[in-house]
Design a protein around this motif. Structure first.
Motif, PDB file in Angstrom:
ATOM      1  N   ARG A  72       0.821  -1.185  -0.083  1.00  0.00           N
ATOM      2  CA  ARG A  72      -0.021  -0.199   0.167  1.00  0.00           C
ATOM      3  C   ARG A  72       0.755   1.265   0.168  1.00  0.00           C
ATOM      4  NH1 ARG A  72      -1.205  -2.754   4.378  1.00  0.00           N
ATOM      5  NH2 ARG A  72      -1.608  -1.095   6.043  1.00  0.00           N
ATOM      6  N   LEU A  73       0.446   2.138  -0.741  1.00  0.00           N
ATOM      7  CA  LEU A  73       1.049   3.516  -0.748  1.00  0.00           C
ATOM      8  C   LEU A  73       0.038   4.651  -0.342  1.00  0.00           C
ATOM      9  CD1 LEU A  73       3.146   5.898  -1.812  1.00  0.00           C
ATOM     10  CD2 LEU A  73       2.332   5.589  -4.012  1.00  0.00           C
ATOM     11  N   LEU A  74       0.483   5.509   0.438  1.00  0.00           N
ATOM     12  CA  LEU A  74      -0.368   6.654   0.769  1.00  0.00           C
ATOM     13  C   LEU A  74       0.581   8.007   0.577  1.00  0.00           C
ATOM     14  CD1 LEU A  74      -2.808   7.520   3.458  1.00  0.00           C
ATOM     15  CD2 LEU A  74      -0.971   9.186   3.057  1.00  0.00           C
ATOM     16  N   LEU A  75       0.221   8.897  -0.295  1.00  0.00           N
ATOM     17  CA  LEU A  75       0.745  10.332  -0.312  1.00  0.00           C
ATOM     18  C   LEU A  75      -0.074  11.198  -0.056  1.00  0.00           C
ATOM     19  CD1 LEU A  75       2.315   9.799  -4.031  1.00  0.00           C
ATOM     20  CD2 LEU A  75       3.388   9.332  -2.039  1.00  0.00           C
ATOM     21  N   MET A  76       0.558  12.311   0.611  1.00  0.00           N
ATOM     22  CA  MET A  76      -0.498  13.461   0.941  1.00  0.00           C
ATOM     23  C   MET A  76       0.288  14.963   0.520  1.00  0.00           C
ATOM     24  SD  MET A  76      -2.015  14.948   4.386  1.00  0.00           S
ATOM     25  CE  MET A  76      -0.385  15.720   4.903  1.00  0.00           C
ATOM     26  N   ASP A  77      -0.201  15.676  -0.149  1.00  0.00           N
ATOM     27  CA  ASP A  77       0.438  16.813  -0.847  1.00  0.00           C
ATOM     28  C   ASP A  77      -0.972  17.958  -0.816  1.00  0.00           C
ATOM     29  OD1 ASP A  77       3.369  16.709  -1.602  1.00  0.00           O
ATOM     30  OD2 ASP A  77       2.279  14.802  -2.430  1.00  0.00           O
ATOM     31  N   THR A  78      -0.269  19.216  -1.204  1.00  0.00           N
ATOM     32  CA  THR A  78      -1.150  20.577  -0.850  1.00  0.00           C
ATOM     33  C   THR A  78      -1.317  20.977  -2.264  1.00  0.00           C
ATOM     34  OG1 THR A  78      -0.448  20.868   1.359  1.00  0.00           O
ATOM     35  CG2 THR A  78      -1.418  22.645   0.074  1.00  0.00           C
ATOM     36  N   ASP A  79      -2.408  21.497  -2.730  1.00  0.00           N
ATOM     37  CA  ASP A  79      -2.761  21.994  -4.033  1.00  0.00           C
ATOM     38  C   ASP A  79      -2.798  23.610  -3.447  1.00  0.00           C
ATOM     39  OD1 ASP A  79      -3.713  23.762  -6.233  1.00  0.00           O
ATOM     40  OD2 ASP A  79      -4.428  21.709  -7.058  1.00  0.00           O
ATOM     41  N   TRP A  80      -1.821  24.506  -3.808  1.00  0.00           N
ATOM     42  CA  TRP A  80      -1.623  25.730  -3.166  1.00  0.00           C
ATOM     43  C   TRP A  80      -2.410  26.653  -3.686  1.00  0.00           C
ATOM     44  CZ3 TRP A  80       0.552  26.425   1.556  1.00  0.00           C
ATOM     45  CH2 TRP A  80       1.287  25.475   2.224  1.00  0.00           C
ATOM     46  N   ASP A  81      -3.165  26.387  -4.846  1.00  0.00           N
ATOM     47  CA  ASP A  81      -4.178  27.261  -5.302  1.00  0.00           C
ATOM     48  C   ASP A  81      -5.411  27.393  -4.470  1.00  0.00           C
ATOM     49  OD1 ASP A  81      -3.602  28.632  -7.422  1.00  0.00           O
ATOM     50  OD2 ASP A  81      -4.455  27.195  -8.906  1.00  0.00           O
ATOM     51  N   SER A  82      -5.652  26.138  -3.604  1.00  0.00           N
ATOM     52  CA  SER A  82      -6.452  26.048  -2.764  1.00  0.00           C
ATOM     53  C   SER A  82      -6.459  27.127  -1.604  1.00  0.00           C
ATOM     54  CB  SER A  82      -6.858  24.664  -2.290  1.00  0.00           C
ATOM     55  OG  SER A  82      -5.849  24.313  -1.234  1.00  0.00           O
ATOM     56  N   THR A  83      -5.559  27.803  -1.579  1.00  0.00           N
ATOM     57  CA  THR A  83      -5.470  28.889  -0.190  1.00  0.00           C
ATOM     58  C   THR A  83      -6.289  29.845  -0.192  1.00  0.00           C
ATOM     59  OG1 THR A  83      -2.927  28.320  -0.317  1.00  0.00           O
ATOM     60  CG2 THR A  83      -3.651  30.157   1.123  1.00  0.00           C
ATOM     61  N   VAL A  84      -6.951  29.910   0.915  1.00  0.00           N
ATOM     62  CA  VAL A  84      -7.900  31.284   1.261  1.00  0.00           C
ATOM     63  C   VAL A  84      -7.443  31.778   2.424  1.00  0.00           C
ATOM     64  CG1 VAL A  84     -10.069  31.993   1.609  1.00  0.00           C
ATOM     65  CG2 VAL A  84      -9.865  30.118   0.145  1.00  0.00           C
ATOM     66  N   TRP A  85      -6.826  33.315   2.327  1.00  0.00           N
ATOM     67  CA  TRP A  85      -6.149  33.889   3.584  1.00  0.00           C
ATOM     68  C   TRP A  85      -6.634  35.260   3.316  1.00  0.00           C
ATOM     69  CZ3 TRP A  85      -0.447  32.268   4.113  1.00  0.00           C
ATOM     70  CH2 TRP A  85      -0.003  32.228   5.488  1.00  0.00           C
ATOM     71  N   ARG A  86      -7.599  35.751   4.368  1.00  0.00           N
ATOM     72  CA  ARG A  86      -7.954  36.970   4.594  1.00  0.00           C
ATOM     73  C   ARG A  86      -6.867  37.951   4.828  1.00  0.00           C
ATOM     74  NH1 ARG A  86     -13.097  39.361   8.273  1.00  0.00           N
ATOM     75  NH2 ARG A  86     -12.788  41.359   7.260  1.00  0.00           N
ATOM     76  N   SER A  87      -6.685  39.176   4.394  1.00  0.00           N
ATOM     77  CA  SER A  87      -5.997  40.313   4.464  1.00  0.00           C
ATOM     78  C   SER A  87      -6.534  41.517   4.262  1.00  0.00           C
ATOM     79  CB  SER A  87      -4.628  39.996   3.792  1.00  0.00           C
ATOM     80  OG  SER A  87      -4.728  40.446   2.669  1.00  0.00           O
ATOM     81  N   ASN A  88      -5.845  42.346   4.692  1.00  0.00           N
ATOM     82  CA  ASN A  88      -6.301  43.853   4.468  1.00  0.00           C
ATOM     83  C   ASN A  88      -5.855  44.387   3.031  1.00  0.00           C
ATOM     84  OD1 ASN A  88      -8.439  44.525   6.444  1.00  0.00           O
ATOM     85  ND2 ASN A  88      -6.425  44.620   7.747  1.00  0.00           N
ATOM     86  N   ASP A  89      -5.013  43.642   2.356  1.00  0.00           N
ATOM     87  CA  ASP A  89      -4.361  43.808   1.092  1.00  0.00           C
ATOM     88  C   ASP A  89      -4.400  42.469   0.174  1.00  0.00           C
ATOM     89  OD1 ASP A  89      -2.774  44.702  -1.286  1.00  0.00           O
ATOM     90  OD2 ASP A  89      -1.482  45.972  -0.081  1.00  0.00           O
ATOM     91  N   ASP A  90      -5.397  42.410  -0.531  1.00  0.00           N
ATOM     92  CA  ASP A  90      -5.292  40.805  -1.170  1.00  0.00           C
ATOM     93  C   ASP A  90      -4.251  40.886  -2.304  1.00  0.00           C
ATOM     94  OD1 ASP A  90      -7.354  39.888   0.519  1.00  0.00           O
ATOM     95  OD2 ASP A  90      -9.061  40.693  -1.078  1.00  0.00           O
ATOM     96  N   ALA A  91      -4.060  42.026  -3.213  1.00  0.00           N
ATOM     97  CA  ALA A  91      -2.977  42.101  -4.069  1.00  0.00           C
ATOM     98  C   ALA A  91      -1.806  41.573  -3.465  1.00  0.00           C
ATOM     99  CB  ALA A  91      -3.119  43.451  -4.683  1.00  0.00           C
ATOM    100  N   LEU A  92      -1.591  42.101  -2.278  1.00  0.00           N
ATOM    101  CA  LEU A  92      -0.115  41.941  -1.804  1.00  0.00           C
ATOM    102  C   LEU A  92      -0.047  40.488  -1.393  1.00  0.00           C
ATOM    103  CD1 LEU A  92       2.531  42.674  -0.533  1.00  0.00           C
ATOM    104  CD2 LEU A  92       1.384  43.483   1.492  1.00  0.00           C
ATOM    105  N   THR A  93      -1.220  39.867  -0.702  1.00  0.00           N
ATOM    106  CA  THR A  93      -0.959  38.503  -0.335  1.00  0.00           C
ATOM    107  C   THR A  93      -1.049  37.799  -1.414  1.00  0.00           C
ATOM    108  OG1 THR A  93      -2.555  38.935   1.566  1.00  0.00           O
ATOM    109  CG2 THR A  93      -2.567  36.742   0.914  1.00  0.00           C
ATOM    110  N   SER A  94      -1.535  38.057  -2.630  1.00  0.00           N
ATOM    111  CA  SER A  94      -1.438  37.288  -3.742  1.00  0.00           C
ATOM    112  C   SER A  94       0.077  37.107  -4.083  1.00  0.00           C
ATOM    113  CB  SER A  94      -2.248  37.450  -4.973  1.00  0.00           C
ATOM    114  OG  SER A  94      -3.786  37.593  -4.656  1.00  0.00           O
TER     115      SER A  94
END
Length: 255
Positions: free
Chosen positions: A135-157
């Motif tokens: 058996r194999l188990l892999l876990m990885d993140t798709d960083w496009d799924s990130t939601v992060w509130r800020s007061n400057d969305d352009a800077l966060t992006s």
């Protein structure tokens, strides 16, 4: 791509993140998904500070075996101290796993393959050391799924785009089902494990991520340390209005 340097300082930061409730829960889900049995032989690829490997060693018991590989000496030192001899750790990458063919019943790798330049080559090595039907188990993140509130969305992006430079493929999960099948794995199953932090807390996964981002991003894409510090201070200052979410994906397959 310019990877994170897993020196002593960065390794300690990652170790602290692994102690948060978010990552403790993640390890529990991984272990529940694996459903290890006493006596099984397990390889942890990219074992990091060794938390998962030590927990798996308890589950397979004295008749089982858990081994871990990691290329970072600082991570291996922490892992060996944590394991107290219960796990065998070796310094190695995925280009040549230092174990014989068919040795393991289970191979697990969490948050590693998105760093690899040669995923098919790594999967070939994993399949080589996995017994037929293992058996194999892999876990990885798709960083496009990130939601992060800020007061400057352009800077966060912009900050997050610069941070993605520490990965070989920040969107690997969406490709993995096909890549696993092409590597000869079968019965590929996928599930999602969200990380959600609502309200700022200094002992959360996303606070650990803020620290890593703040270390990596300055000097990239024109960012100064002051700009990144301003970004981090803005997030931390949101208090009860703080919001962070990202999706991690689990892939189970049979060799």
């Amino acid at each position: 791509m310019s990877a994170l340097e897993f020196d002593e300082r960065t390794s300690r930061r990652i170790e602290a993140t692994y102690l948060t409730a978010d990552v403790v829960r993640q390890r529990r889900v991984v272990r529940e998904t694996l459903a290890l049995r006493p006596g099984e032989r397990v390889l942890d690829v990219g074992s990091g500070p060794g938390f998962l490997a030590v927990e798996m060693a308890d589950e397979v018991g004295a008749d089982g075996e858990v081994c871990g590989i990691d290329p970072a000496a600082a991570m291996l030192a922490m892992a060996a101290e944590r394991a107290g001899g219960a796990v065998e750790f070796r310094q190695a990458g995925t280009d040549r796993i230092p174990y014989p063919d068919g040795k393991f019943d289970v191979v697990v790798s969490t948050q590693v393959f998105e760093y690899l330049e040669d995923v098919p080559g790594a999967l070939a090595e994993v399949r080589r050391v996995l017994r037929p039907g293992g058996r194999l188990l892999l876990m990885d993140t798709d960083w496009d799924s990130t939601v992060w509130r800020s007061n400057d969305d352009a800077l966060t992006s912009r900050v997050l785009l610069a941070f993605e430079q520490h990965l070989a493929d920040p969107r690997l999960p969406r490709k993995l089902p096909g890549v696993l099948a092409a590597a000869g794995f079968r019965d590929v199953r996928t599930s999602v494990l969200p990380v959600l932090n609502v309200g700022y807390a200094p002992d959360s996964f996303s606070e650990g991520l803020i620290a890593l981002v703040s270390t990596f991003v300055p000097g990239r894409d024109g960012f100064t340390a002051a700009e990144v510090e301003r970004w981090a201070d803005d997030l931390r200052g949101l208090g009860d209005d703080y919001f962070f979410s990202v999706n991690r994906y689990l892939f189970q397959a049979v060799g």
